[in-house]
Scaffold this active site. Structure first.
Site, short mmCIF file in Angstrom:
data_model
loop_
_atom_site.label_atom_id
_atom_site.label_comp_id
_atom_site.label_asym_id
_atom_site.label_seq_id
_atom_site.Cartn_x
_atom_site.Cartn_y
_atom_site.Cartn_z
N ASP A 81 25.92 -12.95 45.72
CA ASP A 81 25.64 -13.74 46.82
C ASP A 81 25.15 -15.12 46.32
O ASP A 81 25.01 -15.43 44.89
CB ASP A 81 24.46 -12.99 47.61
CG ASP A 81 24.42 -13.46 48.75
OD1 ASP A 81 24.72 -14.55 49.36
OD2 ASP A 81 23.81 -12.88 49.97
C1 BGC Z 1 24.17 -15.11 52.44
C2 BGC Z 1 25.61 -14.43 52.50
C3 BGC Z 1 26.56 -15.49 52.65
C4 BGC Z 1 26.34 -16.59 51.42
C5 BGC Z 1 27.43 -17.76 51.68
C6 BGC Z 1 23.86 -16.32 51.47
O1 BGC Z 1 22.80 -16.80 51.53
O2 BGC Z 1 23.36 -13.79 52.18
O3 BGC Z 1 25.60 -13.43 53.49
O4 BGC Z 1 27.76 -15.10 52.72
O5 BGC Z 1 24.90 -17.20 51.67
O6 BGC Z 1 27.03 -18.58 52.87
#
Ligand code: BGC
Length: 721
Positions: A267
């Site tokens: 993530d």
């Molecule tokens: C979130 C994810 C997301 C990623 C990219 C993160 O802050 O937890 O779910 O896919 O950002 O945007």
């Protein structure tokens, strides 16, 4: 194109190029992006150089065919080996045509529409140049304080698993290489991100491995079995070890036991966050832990690109760890056909034709109609067109109905509730006033609303939370509507007119102060682009509500987490209304949620015949057939979700009071009756035992069938293996 081609490519790559291939950055770091700048600010802070960018493997968050093509073109110009970039983004409940939030989609119990909505999201994303979506999010959610419950289909492992499969199918189709209207899916957030302590975003997750396997892992597994090409790590710890550096979870379980051979992506900044968690001293150690855990792509931090090479050269890690990750990324690019066609489905002309098309909007309307849940209805609904209606509340004409994570969704495209009602009514019968804003208001606004309400035969209150009150970073300790809205409800209710509340929100709320004051309550969630049209269809009875909650609505926040498949405890209540002291209960509130899992009303009524079991003993080769007849006993056509639950009366491990094992959504005309039957096998009675084996116990069980998780009939049976 063969694996040899990819192996050859890998062999030509320097260590530096390999580390960069495993790095994902935002589009503004890239040449050719309309937002690209000098290498200052964020890039410099991350220690990312121009050379690294030339070798980067993937980009997140950039959209649009023209822009993506230009970035790809300039990238291929510079990239020594001509390795195309992968473009990824969060397309969660639609790209530009926005569907209801996933928690609402969960309430539809409609797997076909869920798949269709994912396929529409995929085509809109694909023609805009995207190749991968960061969806589906299948975290089991039981705590409505957590803002991201809006992004999951709910609290149940089985139901989330079914939706996970449907969504993966919808996004990916059958052939990613040749079907350019699809995108690769990323199941997330692996694992158990949905249960942070106290509902506080990014907080610790604590549970036994058995509990993890029992409840939290099956939905991810379902997505992986359905072919999800990627898995995203979660931010949280599991038993003290952050998922992103958790070798047991990623390399041993996901790759070893489950044989997942696709791409694991961290993530956002999660590799670097290993330092803040306190399991790595610096970026170098964070990189070591993440690659060791088999995290292939590092999203938006730079530990890999700055340290992997040295870790290999100093003999700390084997180059094979890097090679296998790079190969997985190259394989994904190859699967998507990017080596032959680096621009894949990106097409400016198709963008114009496909995005937000009438047929996409139509599906969004249908899904929104099926996602709303009728929580209460005296006799106020459906509304009659001859009535004078006062539409009051901060969501009367509010366009903030798309919900968090709505990709390129534009509020401007959204049909508000007042738009939707105007589509059904002649203007004179509709009076509109806000009454107050979402979190504040003036006496004057209130006064005006009351004046209008006084002129009406029936009042529709449009209430709710703004979309930024849920979603990522949207945890709340108070899950009631803002006080100003509760005051508005109180004042309107005092007029003693038929009143309907329509509620827009991203989490189950404590609805005291609303449900007890009005005649009817329609839970509309964030219903997406076509929300107002869909809700108006339901309010006027053009469509009949059929949604059923996929997450319990707590009686109050003090009850959280509350979910239907709780354990009995050693001292259960005798009955909800018997108040003895030394039993598992609260002194001040009931144990039951305000509205249970699976609950939702209709404008018609359904009667259930007595349920029948084919026999009362199940054996290994003789599954049970469980059947029931459901009849529409009202005056209008309607859909009913018939739900099958079981309880294992005595196991090695205590078993939940109920476990959903099947459901069927059936459409019935007035007077129509259908027989619904389920087959229950021994396999469905298995669970994880103390030693983690997945088996069933001989002995007594109960099968339940009902219209929701609490209103059921039951028949006992035995398992004899
Ligand atoms: C979130 C994810 C997301 C990623 C990219 C993160 O802050 O937890 O779910 O896919 O950002 O945007």
């Amino acid at each position: 194109m063969t694996d040899n081609f990819l192996e050859d490519l890998l062999n030509q790559m320097t260590l530096e190029e390999k580390a960069a291939q495993l790095t994902q950055v935002v589009g503004s770091f890239m040449k050719g992006s309309s937002t690209s700048g000098e290498i200052t600010g964020p890039m410099e802070e991350m220690g990312i150089t121009e050379a690294m960018i030339e070798n980067a493997g993937s980009v997140l968050g950039t959209t649009g065919a023209a822009e993506i093509k230009e970035i790809q073109r300039q990238h291929l110009d510079k990239n020594r080996l001509g390795i195309p970039l992968l473009f990824m983004a969060d397309v969660i409940h639609g790209y530009r045509t926005i569907f209801p939030i996933p928690l609402a989609i969960g309430s539809s119990w409609d797997l076909k529409l869920a798949e269709e909505s994912a396929a529409i999201a995929a085509i809109e994303a694909a023609v805009s140049g995207l190749q991968v979506t960061f969806a589906p999010m299948v975290d089991i959610v039981r705590d409505p304080r957590w803002g991201r419950v809006m992004e999951s289909t709910g609290e149940d492992a089985y139901l989330n698993g079914e939706f996970a499969k449907a969504q993966v199918k919808g996004y990916q189709g059958k052939d990613l290489k040749n079907d350019l209207t699809r995108v690769a899916a990323t199941v997330k957030h692996f694992a158990a991100y949905g249960v942070p302590e106290g509902g506080r975003e990014y907080n610790t997750v604590n549970m036994s491995e058995r509990e993890l396997r029992e409840t939290y892992l099956p939905a991810y597994k379902a997505a992986i079995d359905a072919g999800s090409e990627l898995v995203m790590t979660s931010f949280n710890t599991i038993d003290g070890i952050p998922a992103t550096g958790n070798k047991e979870l990623m390399r041993d379980l996901l790759r070893g036991e489950w044989k997942f051979d696709g791409v694991v992506i961290s993530d956002w900044n999660a590799v670097r966050e290993l330092i803040f968690h306190g399991v790595a001293e610096d970026d170098r150690e964070a990189a070591f832990k993440a690659i060791n855990a088999s995290v292939d792509i590092e999203m938006m931090s730079s530990a890999y690109v700055n340290h992997l090479q040295a870790l290999v050269e100093e003999g700390v890690i084997d180059v094979e760890l890097i090679n296998e990750s790079v190969l997985r990324v190259l394989k994904l690019k190859e699967k998507l056909g990017l080596f032959e066609n680096p621009y894949r489905g990106a097409d400016e002309q198709l963008e114009k034709e496909v995005i937000l098309s009438d047929s996409h909007r139509q599906t969004a309307r249908e899904l929104a109609t099926k996602s709303c849940v009728l929580l209460k209805n005296g006799s106020a609904l459906p509304l009659k067109k001859e009535q004078k209606i006062a539409l009051i509340g901060p969501f009367a004409g509010n366009k903030d109905i798309l919900g968090s994570w709505s990709a390129l969704g534009s509020k401007e495209d959204a049909i508000t509730l007042s738009d939707g009602m105007r589509m059904q009514l002649d203007g004179e019968n509709l009076l509109i006033a806000e009454g107050c804003a979402i979190e504040n208001g003036t006496e004057l606004e209130l006064h005006h609303a009351l004046e209008i309400a006084n002129q009406a035969d029936v009042i529709v209150l449009a209430l709710g939370e703004s979309s930024d009150m849920s979603g990522e970073g949207g945890s709340r300790s108070n899950i009631k509507l803002p006080q100003i809205q509760l005051d508005l409800v109180e004042k309107i209710a005092a007029l003693n007119k038929p009143t309907v509340a329509v509620i827009f929100n991203g989490r189950p709320l404590d609805l005291h102060g609303v449900v007890d004051k009005v005649d009817a309550v329609l839970e509309a969630w964030f219903p997406g682009t076509e929300g107002g049209a869909a809700i108006a269809d339901l309010l006027f009875g053009v469509a009949n509500p059929s949604g059923k909650l996929s997450m319990s609505f707590p009686y109050s926040v003090g009850q959280v987490p509350v979910y239907y498949n709780q354990f009995n405890t050693g001292r259960p209540q005798v009955a909800p209304d018997v108040r003895e002291r030394y039993v598992s209960q609260y002194l001040d509130i009931p144990n039951e949620p305000l509205f249970p899992f699976g609950f939702g009303l209709s404008y018609t009524t359904f009667s259930y015949s007595e349920m029948k079991l084919s026999h009362d003993v199940m054996t290994l080769d003789e599954p049970l057939k469980i059947s029931v007849s459901v009849k529409n006993t009202g005056d209008v056509a309607g859909d009913e979700v018939v739900q099958l639950y079981i309880r294992d009366i005595s196991g090695e491990i205590v078993r939940p009071l109920k476990e959903l094992k099947g459901f069927e959504k059936v459409s019935l005309k007035p007077g129509e009756e259908k027989e619904i039957s389920f087959t229950l096998t021994e396999e469905q009675l298995r669970y994880h035992h103390k030693d983690l084996t997945f088996t069933s116990d001989n002995g007594e069980f109960i099968a339940f069938i009902g219209t929701n998780s609490s209103d059921v009939q039951s028949v006992p049976f035995r398992l004899e293996k």
